[in-house]
Design a protein around this motif. Structure first.
Motif, PDB file in Angstrom:
ATOM      1  N   SER A  71      67.229  52.151  34.234  1.00  0.00           N
ATOM      2  CA  SER A  71      67.099  51.301  33.048  1.00  0.00           C
ATOM      3  C   SER A  71      66.706  49.866  33.385  1.00  0.00           C
ATOM      4  O   SER A  71      65.900  49.245  32.687  1.00  0.00           O
ATOM      5  CB  SER A  71      68.408  51.306  32.249  1.00  0.00           C
ATOM      6  OG  SER A  71      69.478  50.798  33.023  1.00  0.00           O
ATOM      7  N   ASN A 129      66.858  50.897  27.502  1.00  0.00           N
ATOM      8  CA  ASN A 129      66.599  52.041  28.377  1.00  0.00           C
ATOM      9  C   ASN A 129      67.860  52.777  28.796  1.00  0.00           C
ATOM     10  O   ASN A 129      67.798  53.940  29.193  1.00  0.00           O
ATOM     11  CB  ASN A 129      65.851  51.594  29.633  1.00  0.00           C
ATOM     12  CG  ASN A 129      64.497  50.988  29.303  1.00  0.00           C
ATOM     13  OD1 ASN A 129      63.892  51.326  28.295  1.00  0.00           O
ATOM     14  ND2 ASN A 129      64.027  50.087  30.141  1.00  0.00           N
ATOM     15  N   LYS A 179      68.521  56.172  27.326  1.00  0.00           N
ATOM     16  CA  LYS A 179      67.702  57.283  27.821  1.00  0.00           C
ATOM     17  C   LYS A 179      68.408  57.987  28.978  1.00  0.00           C
ATOM     18  O   LYS A 179      68.231  59.182  29.205  1.00  0.00           O
ATOM     19  CB  LYS A 179      66.345  56.766  28.285  1.00  0.00           C
ATOM     20  CG  LYS A 179      65.529  56.114  27.180  1.00  0.00           C
ATOM     21  CD  LYS A 179      64.243  55.531  27.719  1.00  0.00           C
ATOM     22  CE  LYS A 179      63.474  54.787  26.630  1.00  0.00           C
ATOM     23  NZ  LYS A 179      62.245  54.145  27.151  1.00  0.00           N
ATOM     24  N   ASN A 180      69.195  57.213  29.712  1.00  0.00           N
ATOM     25  CA  ASN A 180      69.925  57.748  30.853  1.00  0.00           C
ATOM     26  C   ASN A 180      71.308  58.241  30.430  1.00  0.00           C
ATOM     27  O   ASN A 180      71.840  59.182  31.011  1.00  0.00           O
ATOM     28  CB  ASN A 180      70.059  56.655  31.913  1.00  0.00           C
ATOM     29  CG  ASN A 180      70.570  57.168  33.236  1.00  0.00           C
ATOM     30  OD1 ASN A 180      70.215  58.252  33.668  1.00  0.00           O
ATOM     31  ND2 ASN A 180      71.406  56.383  33.883  1.00  0.00           N
TER      32      ASN A 180
END
Length: 353
Positions: free
Chosen positions: A186, A41, A44-45
């Motif tokens: 995340s 995750n 994604k950030n």
């Protein structure tokens, strides 16, 4: 998705996250989920986020993680030396204080033999006794540009897998900024900032665990009382669902009622006993009695004693006992079969005089 409402400080300026190497040490039930979510995750950030470097004493767990998410997301460090020299942020999640001390001693040996010229932050997410943080800080801070923050997490393994943990942080402001931006959303959904004192986050975590442990003790007593009086555990489960619909409370009640004591999918009883000991030690220091925790500690010990007897006899149904087995202690005190309800004597209701 904006993180502003869940972070107590802004994104740190002048930090090149795309070239920031993150390591993760310790892949237990919570650590595995945290490392997996950070690796999958985080990108994604943070676009072009480098693969997370992982290390675990049992190498098979690291191999399982890489097999699940791929080598482009996570890579295995062959040694502690590799993860310390390579990474700028090292997240640590270990079982107990003794293991934490050993691992940090190894960290320091590597730092001594391999001086570095960039900022390096160690993120201690284990649930340890607060005073230990001061010892770790003394060990780490002697090395230039090297910092420690404490960041214990609130949430069961199920919450960890869903990136719904609450992160409790104490330590240097800039280091907390960096770690918060890396780990929300995340790994966790929110950060609670407890200031600069490293002990505060750990103390807060133990306060939270005292509430969970106290809840489990009361739940165990109620379920045992219902069973002994002939009411039955299902009625208690219905009561929890109707009047106390808290996910964690319902989950632990279900575990107790249906003897789902497999600690490999929850929180081990050894961890529960360790936390209870830490809480009792703190309450002694602050002259703040918590009698429910004293009783809970006794019942956890009783549960472990019965479990070890079963293991020695080859009758144990699980390899690791979950701390929801605290009900074993209340059942034994009430004359019921501790871990096996087939041992229960016939229920006898005593007529009131």
């Amino acid at each position: 998705m904006s993180n502003a409402s869940n972070l107590p400080f802004p994104k740190p300026p002048s930090v090149d996250f795309q070239n920031l190497h993150v390591g993760f040490v310790g892949l237990g039930n919570i650590g595995f989920a945290m490392a997996k979510n950070l690796a999958t995750n985080g990108p994604k950030n943070i676009p072009n986020f480098p693969p997370v470097t992982i290390w675990n004493r049992t190498a098979s767990k690291a191999e399982t993680l890489v097999a699940e998410i791929g080598k482009e997301k996570a890579v295995i460090a062959a040694t502690i030396e590799e993860i310390v020299t390579k990474c700028d942020v090292i997240v640590v999640n270990l079982a107990n204080d003794d293991v934490v001390r050993v691992i940090y001693s190894q960290f320091c040996e590597v730092l001594k033999n391999h001086p570095h010229n960039r900022h390096k932050t160690f993120v201690e997410t284990s649930t340890i006794y607060p005073r230990l943080a001061g010892d770790l800080d003394k060990m780490i801070s002697v090395f230039p540009r090297t910092h420690l923050i404490t960041c214990p997490v609130l949430g069961a393994p199920a919450a960890a897998h869903k990136s719904e943990l609450i992160l409790i942080m104490s330590g240097a402001y800039r280091s907390k900024q960096i770690v918060a931006y890396l780990m929300v959303p995340s790994v966790g959904r929110k950060v609670l900032d407890l200031g600069g004192d490293l002990e505060k986050a750990l103390t807060y975590k133990l306060v939270a665990n005292s509430m969970i442990l106290g809840m489990n003790e009361v739940m165990a007593e109620a379920l045992t009382f219902a069973g002994k009086s002939g009411i039955g555990s299902q009625r208690v489960l219905d009561l929890v669902k109707d009047f106390f619909p808290v996910p964690s409370m319902m989950a632990y009640a279900d575990r107790m009622a249906h003897e789902k004591f497999d600690g490999s999918t929850g929180f081990s009883i050894d961890g529960g006993i360790k936390d209870a000991q830490h809480i009792r030690r703190l309450t002694t220091m602050y002259n703040c009695p918590m009698p429910t925790i004293d009783v809970a500690h006794q019942n956890l010990l009783t549960a472990r004693a019965h479990f070890l007897r079963q293991k020695n006899e080859g009758k144990a149904k699980v390899d690791t006992l979950d701390w929801s087995a605290i009900i074993t202690g209340t059942r034994a005190s009430a004359g019921l079969g501790p871990l096996d309800r087939s041992e229960d004597a016939a229920l006898v209701e005593i007529e009131e005089s």
